[in-house]
Design a protein around this motif. Structure first.
Motif, mmCIF file in Angstrom:
data_model
loop_
_atom_site.group_PDB
_atom_site.id
_atom_site.type_symbol
_atom_site.label_atom_id
_atom_site.label_comp_id
_atom_site.label_asym_id
_atom_site.label_seq_id
_atom_site.Cartn_x
_atom_site.Cartn_y
_atom_site.Cartn_z
ATOM 1 N N GLN A 79 38.105 37.315 43.614
ATOM 2 C CA GLN A 79 38.248 38.252 42.495
ATOM 3 C C GLN A 79 39.237 39.352 42.853
ATOM 4 N N TYR A 80 39.190 39.848 44.079
ATOM 5 C CA TYR A 80 40.151 40.880 44.483
ATOM 6 C C TYR A 80 41.579 40.318 44.469
ATOM 7 N N ILE A 130 42.761 40.457 41.006
ATOM 8 C CA ILE A 130 43.048 41.843 40.608
ATOM 9 C C ILE A 130 44.391 42.278 41.182
ATOM 10 N N GLU A 131 44.582 42.024 42.459
ATOM 11 C CA GLU A 131 45.822 42.425 43.135
ATOM 12 C C GLU A 131 47.041 41.726 42.531
ATOM 13 N N SER A 138 43.632 39.544 36.693
ATOM 14 C CA SER A 138 42.286 39.882 36.261
ATOM 15 C C SER A 138 42.115 41.398 36.254
ATOM 16 N N PHE A 139 41.243 41.853 35.405
ATOM 17 C CA PHE A 139 40.904 43.266 35.358
ATOM 18 C C PHE A 139 39.608 43.487 36.114
ATOM 19 N N CYS A 140 39.336 44.728 36.432
ATOM 20 C CA CYS A 140 38.055 45.024 37.063
ATOM 21 C C CYS A 140 37.367 46.140 36.279
ATOM 22 N N LYS A 163 34.709 49.578 39.721
ATOM 23 C CA LYS A 163 35.568 49.044 40.791
ATOM 24 C C LYS A 163 36.916 49.761 40.828
ATOM 25 N N GLN A 171 44.785 55.046 39.846
ATOM 26 C CA GLN A 171 45.057 53.666 39.436
ATOM 27 C C GLN A 171 46.423 53.517 38.785
#
Length: 84
Positions: A28-29, A32-33, A37-39, A43, A55
């Motif tokens: 998942q990270y 995101i990176e 994907s969003f968090c 997070k 952010q």
């Protein structure tokens, strides 16, 4: 590439280190990176705390995407060389 990845690499952390710090899986990270994907807000807050950067800076892909009101902040950042 976002500044999120640049900061992680500059600070010598692995994706696993950051994933653990924010309470998510490595996969998942990675998403995101990579911007795939969003968090959650929770997070995002943990990412800001972990890297000590807002952010809006972490997820910018280049200096021009960083809002002008944060650019002054970056002049005093210990990693300011990354943001040129």
């Amino acid at each position: 590439m976002t500044y999120l990845k640049k900061m992680r690499e500059k600070m010598d952390f692995t994706q696993e280190d950051v994933a653990q710090a924010i309470g998510t899986t490595i996969r998942q990270y990675q998403r995101i990176e990579a911007g795939l994907s969003f968090c959650s807000r929770e997070k995002l807050n943990k990412l800001e705390d972990f890297f000590q950067l807002p952010q809006r800076i972490l997820f910018a892909r280049n200096y021009e995407e960083i809002p002008s009101y944060y650019r002054g902040f970056l002049l005093n950042c210990k990693y300011k060389a990354l943001f040129k």
